[in-house]
Each structure stands twice: as C-alpha cells, then as structure tokens.
Write an enzyme that holds these catalytic residues in place. Structure first.
Site, PDB file in Angstrom:
ATOM      1  CB  CYS A   8      -4.604  -3.741  -0.482  1.00  0.00           C
ATOM      2  SG  CYS A   8      -4.629  -2.366   0.665  1.00  0.00           S
ATOM      3  CG  ASP A  34     -10.959   2.270  12.447  1.00  0.00           C
ATOM      4  OD1 ASP A  34     -11.619   1.220  12.587  1.00  0.00           O
ATOM      5  OD2 ASP A  34      -9.719   2.284  12.448  1.00  0.00           O
ATOM      6  CG  HIS A 101      -3.347   1.142   1.632  1.00  0.00           C
ATOM      7  ND1 HIS A 101      -3.788   0.896   0.332  1.00  0.00           N
ATOM      8  CD2 HIS A 101      -3.340   2.484   1.762  1.00  0.00           C
ATOM      9  CE1 HIS A 101      -4.030   2.051  -0.273  1.00  0.00           C
ATOM     10  NE2 HIS A 101      -3.761   3.044   0.585  1.00  0.00           N
ATOM     11  CG  HIS A 103      -3.923   2.871   8.148  1.00  0.00           C
ATOM     12  ND1 HIS A 103      -3.278   1.741   7.668  1.00  0.00           N
ATOM     13  CD2 HIS A 103      -4.188   2.618   9.455  1.00  0.00           C
ATOM     14  CE1 HIS A 103      -3.169   0.856   8.632  1.00  0.00           C
ATOM     15  NE2 HIS A 103      -3.704   1.364   9.745  1.00  0.00           N
ATOM     16  CG  HIS A 105      -5.261   4.760  13.590  1.00  0.00           C
ATOM     17  ND1 HIS A 105      -6.375   3.958  13.683  1.00  0.00           N
ATOM     18  CD2 HIS A 105      -4.264   3.953  13.148  1.00  0.00           C
ATOM     19  CE1 HIS A 105      -6.059   2.723  13.327  1.00  0.00           C
ATOM     20  NE2 HIS A 105      -4.779   2.694  12.994  1.00  0.00           N
TER      21      HIS A 105
END
Ligand code: AMP
Ligand code: ZN
Length: 141
Positions: A8, A34, A101, A103, A105
């Site tokens: 990952c 990002d 995994h 997350h 945004h």
C-alpha cells in the site's frame, strides 16, 4: 508497524518510506498534498494504520481524520482564500477509489466549476422515494 500493508502506497507514506509533502502528522493521522492537485492546496487526510476506506475504519480514527479535514478546510478558507471546500471520500472502485487506504480529500474551491464536478448521469425522476426511504430506514434499525 500495526495494520501495515506492504503493497500500500499510503502505508509507505505514513511510514515515511515514500516522500510526500506532509502538512500535519501525529501518532494516528497524517495530511499531505495530493500529488495530482485538482485545485491549489488539494490535500489528503489519512489514518496511519491501514483501513480500506471510510466504511471499514474504526469510529475513533474516523473522528480524528474528520477533525483534521475540518481544520484544513478552515485553513483553506482563511489562509488560501478559497471560496469553498469539497470534502470527499471514495469507498471502493465503483465510487472511484484508486488507493485502498482510507483517505479524505480536502479540495479548496476558488471559483465556480473549477477543478471537478460531481453529476448524477442517471437521474431517474420516476424513482419511488418513499420505498427507497423505507428500505433504508429498516436497514438502519
Ligand atoms: P482516490 O481516487 O480517492 O483513491 O484518490 C487517490 C488519490 O491519491 C489521487 O488523487 C492521487 O493523485 C493520490 N496519490 C496517489 N499517489 C500519491 C502519492 N504518492 N502522493 C500523493 N498523492 C498520491
Ligand atoms: Zn495502507
């Protein structure tokens, strides 16, 4: 490291094996830019332990992540002078999740329609909303 998935990429970022532009971290959560900025300041909030997504993560960790996402959203408004913020988390491939995994945004928005838009392509006006609501209400009991 507990809950570490060696395949990952976000586990590797959490473990500092892969470099990222970190803006915050503590023992449980981390935020970094990002790599593909949808808008200026587009940030990802992750948990340090590996959980697949929002739907499978323990509530305590989820709460910490959303607290941090809220803080980053506030900073985007106050310090990046964003006019709005989208908080988005994709769960499973069908919803656009590409990194498995969990997350969140945080996407600052500066003017209308910049960056991206979420649209419902199959908007069937003949849907039976009371029946849908009843199904979901029963599932939540
Ligand atoms: P999602 O489509 O919700 O799974 O989003 C995954 C996001 O991770 C995408 O927006 C990618 O640009 C971002 N991403 C992938 N690899 C990296 C990386 N090494 N550093 C920062 N962001 C990344
Ligand atoms: Zn992971």
């Amino acid at each position: 490291m507990e809950n570490y998935d060696k395949n990952c990429i976000f586990c590797k970022i959490a473990n500092h094996e892969i470099k990222s532009n970190v803006i915050y971290e503590d023992d449980d959560v981390m935020a970094f830019l990002d790599i593909s900025q949808v808008t200026y300041g587009h940030t990802l909030v992750i948990c340090k332990k590996h959980y697949d997504n929002f739907l499978t993560c323990p509530k305590e960790i989820m709460n910490k992540m959303f607290n941090l996402a809220q803080r980053i959203g506030q900073v985007a408004i106050h310090d990046l002078h964003a006019l709005g913020v989208n908080i988005l988390t994709n769960c499973y491939e069908a919803a656009g999740q590409t990194v498995n995994h969990f997350h969140i945004h945080v996407i600052p928005r500066y003017k209308n329609k910049e960056g991206f838009e979420i649209t419902m392509k199959e908007n069937d006006q003949n849907l039976n909303l009371p029946a849908i609501a009843e199904t979901l209400t029963n599932s939540l009991k």
